[in-house]
Motif scaffolding. Structure first.
Motif, PDB file in Angstrom:
ATOM      1  N   VAL B 550      -9.384  -8.013  -1.712  1.00 12.57           N
ATOM      2  CA  VAL B 550      -7.996  -8.256  -1.342  1.00 12.57           C
ATOM      3  C   VAL B 550      -7.198  -6.983  -1.604  1.00 12.57           C
ATOM      4  O   VAL B 550      -7.622  -6.118  -2.361  1.00 12.57           O
ATOM      5  CB  VAL B 550      -7.357  -9.407  -2.138  1.00 12.57           C
ATOM      6  CG1 VAL B 550      -7.989 -10.710  -1.766  1.00 12.57           C
ATOM      7  CG2 VAL B 550      -7.461  -9.130  -3.611  1.00 12.57           C
ATOM      8  N   THR B 551      -6.050  -6.907  -0.973  1.00  6.52           N
ATOM      9  CA  THR B 551      -5.144  -5.802  -1.261  1.00  6.52           C
ATOM     10  C   THR B 551      -4.740  -5.847  -2.718  1.00  6.52           C
ATOM     11  O   THR B 551      -4.601  -6.930  -3.298  1.00  6.52           O
ATOM     12  CB  THR B 551      -3.903  -5.951  -0.368  1.00  6.52           C
ATOM     13  OG1 THR B 551      -4.312  -5.859   0.977  1.00  6.52           O
ATOM     14  CG2 THR B 551      -2.887  -4.869  -0.662  1.00  6.52           C
ATOM     15  N   TRP B 552      -4.577  -4.690  -3.338  1.00  5.51           N
ATOM     16  CA  TRP B 552      -4.169  -4.600  -4.746  1.00  5.51           C
ATOM     17  C   TRP B 552      -2.899  -5.417  -4.956  1.00  5.51           C
ATOM     18  O   TRP B 552      -1.888  -5.171  -4.302  1.00  5.51           O
ATOM     19  CB  TRP B 552      -3.958  -3.139  -5.115  1.00  5.51           C
ATOM     20  CG  TRP B 552      -3.242  -2.925  -6.409  1.00  5.51           C
ATOM     21  CD1 TRP B 552      -2.056  -2.310  -6.580  1.00  5.51           C
ATOM     22  CD2 TRP B 552      -3.676  -3.314  -7.697  1.00  5.51           C
ATOM     23  NE1 TRP B 552      -1.711  -2.285  -7.892  1.00  5.51           N
ATOM     24  CE2 TRP B 552      -2.687  -2.912  -8.614  1.00  5.51           C
ATOM     25  CE3 TRP B 552      -4.800  -3.987  -8.189  1.00  5.51           C
ATOM     26  CZ2 TRP B 552      -2.786  -3.141  -9.979  1.00  5.51           C
ATOM     27  CZ3 TRP B 552      -4.899  -4.216  -9.554  1.00  5.51           C
ATOM     28  CH2 TRP B 552      -3.898  -3.788 -10.432  1.00  5.51           C
ATOM     29  N   CYS B 554      -1.501  -6.105  -8.079  1.00 11.33           N
ATOM     30  CA  CYS B 554      -0.787  -5.824  -9.306  1.00 11.33           C
ATOM     31  C   CYS B 554      -0.951  -6.954 -10.306  1.00 11.33           C
ATOM     32  O   CYS B 554      -0.059  -7.279 -11.058  1.00 11.33           O
ATOM     33  CB  CYS B 554       0.695  -5.590  -9.012  1.00 11.33           C
ATOM     34  SG  CYS B 554       1.571  -4.805 -10.348  1.00 11.33           S
TER      35      CYS B 554
END
Lengths: 305, 656, 212
Positions: B550-552, B554
């Motif tokens: 998945v996209t970072w 945070c």
């Protein structure tokens, strides 16, 4: 057209990561730390190029285009950047428009590859980058156009040569234009009063946050591209300064490199002694640079004869 | 010329056939667009011949209308505009076949053909009456095309808006031609007499032309019909209107300016001011839009501004007798006409494909379409990159020429230098803002994740829609890669508009093509770099480990597509910084209770000129004119009395 | 003209831009003080001869504009306990842009106006620009104290104009202006103080309550 040598391109290709090291060491000195090795950027880039990648499932080939086209644009832009007394490899009337165009191309695709991840952090960084860049671009162009107002020069080579003679003839104008160029240098390279390259909070990043998702060779390109961009703007600032221009070839190279070193150290000093501006104040800083460029231009139109 | 007329006749016949084709079985219906495309392509042959070789051919028939004559002339300037009229019409027609699919399309094809022919006649006509008739038919045909989907109220409103604005413009043109043709019984262009450029009379003529043609072209503040009409029209029509119809305004302006071999310096300055305001305000308003086609419409205003900057520099050069400035400025302006026709059509066609399959043009509801529609997305990306003026695409080439023209102006000193300086600054600002705007448009529509779910049904457009987009995108790339060739090919045109002798012209052209050759070589260096770097990364990726993930996020465990940065949030720094101009409205959201549940934010950026200039102005006008309603009472006898009174008054005036 | 002279004039222009772009009242006051010293330094660096006239003027300028007025304003700021922000009607970015346009206009105006050829051609636009800046600040800022500051900027412009045309203006007029100024600042200071006491703020946009 092609009258210069490829020396500057080779120097940039080999030495540009060193500039990042110099800036870091300067900051470390001010902070009383030992700091990372001077060649850290080389190690980083080399290591990244050998690594594997993590790709987000959201991304498309546009995600690749950012770092790839970014680095390609930077290296092609190197062709017409002079370094101190050394003329650029390629020089023709209006080459600095192409330079600005290539930088805009790199930025456009970097912004798109940030948006490609669908991350809100990267979107935020992309938005801010696009905003500041859209204000910086006219400042950069008007600073250089100011120089072509009186000298009649039209290639980056001649503009820089003219600017360095200007310090003797019309000091205020020369200082104003050089100051505008230095602020552009800081803004475009995401340096301190505008963007903090060392920040650790995604919300406050601008440039760094856009490349959060890049990894492996692609991130290696980004690191190396950052260094080359620093070199490009650094060389412009150096070439404008009469101090670092010497005609004869071997000596000229040394003097120019000393100039770049000085610019890097100066950047480190600026980063050490200044705090970052509030995001809302950054446009005013860039506008201030614009004012300085335009006042310089007005002085050059013959008001200050 | 005869071939061209035959082709126009062919288009007209196809149009008439189209009008009756609704009653025919399905297969026959395609005959109208097919005839249109074939005739247009046929017409391109003589046009290209004139454009490339500078050959001029005339055609003349007597015409019974007072002051009129059926006089046509095909010169490089006409040919240049005709190239895009015919070329884009054929591409848009191909696209429209699939875009419109079912329903009663005969009406559409009729007006489409009529529009193409009338635009061709506008560029060919050399008689004021003929010109104005063609101009009016063009306006009416495009009005019917804009209101094609007239079941929607906003479309009807936009149509009236467009019609009213156009007619205000035509009124100015009427006055212009009447003043120009005072001395002659037949209003042919070559019989006109012109006052010297620096006189007040010539200034009035220029002002009339600027306003009259400016309404069609969309100069700020005459632009307000564009953001209304473009979103309302079907996409192939928007493409045609933005690509060539508004360029008819530019054509008229260039034609009229060409009447003076030495124009006034003031005109150049005015054009530059108009260009700066159109360019900067156009792109600012574009940034604040949510509707994809409305955004594109504002970008037309911006690009018309860039064209005006080029023309302004060219006029300055001509009037100051600086051939370098004249050729580079005019050349950049005209080349931008061509480039804008290409990339703006690609963008409108792409936007149409998106809107057709997802059912919305709201960028805040789209996203992630590139994976579903790679072809459309790819073409849109090329168009977006081209319109922002970055190398190695065609938009950069024309802006580069204008920049170089401005450098020649910088050396001129005095006020021309000041104006050239502002052109450099303005173009820089426009370029930066346009890049941001198209990063927003492309990013919000094609990148990231779908925001709304409507895209699950999204499907790639069919071949008839894809090919026109592909061809246009390819031309954008080719012009960007081989700009020297293009300028070489356009040299008859450039010589005509700069009014130089061949001996004066050719060295300038040589330096121009020489410089562009270098630009093109750098572009290839860049492309080689891209290929090499991409190849290396792909090779590493194949050998090394590539993890899909998945996209970072945070550390946030449940990211959803709705958390993405939206188009509006992307534009927020801009709308905030330029709020003094944009006046973006944020209706306040009221939060009730201690634990407010749902809330929403809507922003709206209405056109400042519409809200603060025209609405009050026309409101006043309406109030004033309402007094005139006393004359309008419905009594037949009194109406006849009006006629008699007018007749008597006229008789007395003419004899007395 | 000497390079230093020109540099001072450019600094004078840039200080005006700083006034347009800053959001801090204290910065405005310091800029005014710097302008005062600049004006005092100018006659010494320009090529014209030093006379008793210039000595008196420059000393008066440094004393009054460089020290007394800024101190006075700082005290007024403290006494009025206002927020230390400028509070503009026109944003700072837009103000800078207006400033650029005004500077361009002044350059044009300086060329168009008839003036003795001996006048250096940065001085005239620079002093006109200071006048314009002052006017613009009066129009575009809310607080009464900013308007007093802006009035002083205008006066600096007038003094600078006098410097530029040094040989054509008698000493008495200059000193008279300075005296007027002193009185005016004094009155304004008291007025600001009283407005503040009466209303607890010094926003001029609320003074219109007084109209009836």
């Amino acid at each position: 057209m092609a009258d210069g040598s490829m020396t500057n391109v080779f120097l940039a290709a080999v030495l540009s990561p060193l500039l990042l090291g110099v800036i870091n060491r300067t900051k470390a000195f001010f902070a009383g730390r030992k700091g990372v090795p001077l060649g850290q950027a080389y190690y980083d880039a080399a290591k990244l190029l050998r690594k594997g990648m993590v790709l987000s499932r959201t991304t498309t080939p546009v995600f690749w285009l950012g770092p790839v086209a970014g680095l390609a644009a930077m290296t092609s832009a190197l062709l017409f950047v002079p370094l101190g007394g050394l003329p650029a490899a390629v020089s023709f009337p209006g080459d600095w428009i192409l330079l600005a165009g290539l930088l805009a191309l790199a930025r456009f695709l970097t912004v798109l590859s940030a948006l490609d991840t669908g991350s809100s952090f990267e979107g935020m960084g992309a938005s801010r980058e696009a905003f500041f860049a859209s204000l910086t671009e006219p400042v950069f162009l008007s600073a250089l156009a100011a120089l072509s107002l009186k000298g009649g020069a039209s290639s980056l080579n001649d503009l820089c040569a003219f600017a360095s003679t200007l310090f003797a003839e019309n000091l205020p104008a020369a200082v104003l234009v050089a100051a505008a160029l230095f602020i552009v240098y800081l803004t475009e390279n995401a340096r301190l009063p505008v963007d903090d390259p060392n920040t650790h909070l995604e919300l406050t990043m601008i440039h760094e946050v856009m490349v959060l998702d890049h990894s492996g060779p692609l991130f290696g390109y980004v690191v190396y591209g950052t260094a080359v961009k620093l070199w490009i703007f650094g060389s412009i600032v150096v070439s404008v300064c009469p101090l670092f221009r010497a005609a004869s070839a071997p000596f000229g190279v040394l003097v120019a490199l000393a100039g770049l070193l000085a610019v890097a150290v100066l950047t480190g000093v600026v980063e050490s002694v200044m705090a970052r501006l509030r995001l809302l104040r950054v446009p005013l800083l860039i506008a201030g640079a614009g004012v300085s460029a335009v006042v310089g231009a007005i002085l050059l139109t013959g008001v200050g004869r | 010329m005869e071939t061209l007329l035959a082709a126009l006749l062919g288009i007209l016949l196809s149009a008439v056939f189209g009008a009756i084709s609704d009653r025919l079985p399905g297969r026959w219906r395609r005959l109208a667009p097919a005839g249109l495309v074939v005739s247009s392509l046929l017409g391109l042959l003589p046009v290209l011949k004139t454009l490339l070789q500078g050959e001029i051919s005339a055609f003349r028939l007597p015409w019974g209308v007072p002051g009129g004559s059926f006089s046509l002339l095909l010169d490089p300037l006409s040919a240049f505009f005709l190239l895009f009229v015919l070329g884009l019409s054929s591409l848009a027609a191909t696209y429209a076949v699939e875009y419109l699919e079912a329903g009663r399309t005969g009406f559409f094809w009729f007006f489409f053909g009529v529009l193409t022919v009338s635009m061709s006649m506008v560029t060919l006509a050399r008689n004021a009456v003929l010109f104005l008739v063609a101009w009016e038919i063009m306006t009416l045909a495009s009005f019917f095309l804009v209101t094609f989907e007239d079941e929607h109220l906003p479309v009807r409103r936009a149509g009236w808006f467009y019609l009213a604005a156009s007619h205000v413009g035509t009124a100015f043109l009427l006055l212009l031609f009447v003043l120009l043709g005072r001395g002659t019984p037949v209003l042919d262009f070559d019989l006109f007499s012109f006052p010297a450029a620096e006189t007040l009379e010539a200034g009035v003529l220029f002002a009339l032309a600027l306003v009259g043609f400016g309404v069609k072209a969309g100069f700020v503040p005459l632009h307000i019909w564009l953001p209304e009409a473009h979103p309302a029209a079907p996409s192939p029509v928007s493409a045609l209107m933005s690509g060539v119809l508004i360029k008819m305004g530019i054509y008229g302006l260039v034609r009229v300016l060409g009447f003076w071999s030495v124009p006034s310096v003031a005109w150049g300055k005015i054009l530059i001011l108009v260009g700066l305001s159109s360019g900067i305000l156009g792109v600012l308003f574009a940034l604040a839009q949510h509707d994809l086609k409305r955004l594109l419409a504002y970008h037309s205003v911006e690009n018309i501004g860039i064209i005006a900057l080029g023309l302004g520099l060219g006029v300055l050069g001509k009037s100051l007798n600086q051939p370098l400035l004249a050729v580079w400025g005019m050349g950049g302006g005209l080349l931008h006409v061509a480039n804008h026709a290409m990339f703006k059509s690609v963008l409108f066609l792409g936007a149409g494909a998106v809107a057709r399959t997802t059912g919305t043009r709201d960028m805040d509801r789209l996203g992630g379409l590139l994976r579903k529609m790679p072809w459309t997305g790819g073409c849109f990306l090329v168009g977006a990159a081209a319109i922002t003026g970055i190398p190695p695409l065609n938009g950069f080439v024309s802006e580069f020429l204008i920049f170089c023209g401005a450098f020649h102006g910088l050396k001129a000193g005095g006020l021309p230098a000041l104006f050239s300086y502002s052109v450099v600054m303005g173009l820089g600002l426009i370029g930066g803002l346009a890049a941001a705007c198209f990063a927003k448009a492309f990013g919000a529509v094609f990148l990231g994740e779908p925001r709304n779910g409507a895209e699950h049904a999204a499907r790639e457009a069919g071949p008839l829609m894809r090919w026109p987009m592909g061809i246009l995108a390819a031309v954008c790339v080719l012009v960007g890669l081989f700009p020297g060739v293009v300028v070489e090919a356009l040299s008859p045109l450039l010589r005509q508009v700069s009014g130089l002798s061949p001996a004066d012209f050719s060295p300038i052209k040589e330096t121009m093509t020489g410089t562009l050759e270098v630009v093109s070589r750098i572009a290839f260096v860049f492309l080689a770099g891209v290929l090499g770097l991409w190849g290396f990364a792909a090779w590493r990726a194949r050998r090394g480990a590539v993890a899909k993930s998945v996209t970072w996020d945070c550390g946030f465990a449940a990211p959803s597509p709705r958390m993405q940065y939206s188009a509006s949030s992307f534009a927020q720094p801009f709308t905030d910084f330029f709020r003094g101009v944009l006046r973006t409205r944020f209706p306040p959201t009221v939060l009730r209770d201690l634990f407010p549940t749902e809330s929403a934010l809507h922003t709206k950026t209405p056109d400042v000129f519409h809200e603060e200039l025209y609405r009050p102005l026309f409101g006043r006008l309406k109030e004033t004119l309402l007094h005139g309603r006393r004359l309008q009472h419905g009594r037949l006898q009194l109406y006849v009395l009006y006629i008699v009174a007018t007749l008597v008054a006229l008789l007395v005036w003419s004899r007395g | 003209m000497s390079a230093w002279d020109q540099a001072l004039w450019v600094a004078f222009i840039l200080l005006n831009f700083l006034l347009l772009g800053t959001s801090r009242l204290s910065v405005c006051v310091r800029v005014l003080s710097a302008q005062g010293f600049l004006l005092a330094a100018l006659p010494w660096l320009s090529s014209s001869a030093i006379t008793g006239h210039t000595v008196v003027l420059s000393a008066a300028s440094a004393l009054l504009k460089g020290l007394v007025f800024p101190w006075f304003f700082m005290r007024a700021l403290d006494a009025a306990e206002v927020r230390r922000e400028v509070e503009p009607y026109v944003g700072f970015g837009a103000s800078l842009f207006v400033g650029l346009a005004a500077l361009g206009f002044c350059v044009w105006l300086a060329r168009a106006l008839p003036h003795p050829s001996a006048v250096s051609n940065v001085a005239l636009p620079a002093s006109l620009f200071a006048l314009m800046t002052g006017l613009f600040l009066i129009v575009s800022r809310k607080k009464a104290i900013t308007q007093a500051l802006a009035y002083l900027v205008m006066e600096n412009g007038a003094t600078a104009l006098g410097m530029a045309l040094l040989h054509w203006e008698p000493l008495v007029v200059e000193l008279g202006i300075l005296l007027d100024l002193f009185a005016a600042v004094f009155v304004m200071g008291i007025a600001v103080y009283h407005i503040n006491r009466e209303f607890d703020h010094i926003d001029t946009d609320r003074l219109n309550y007084l109209k009836d």
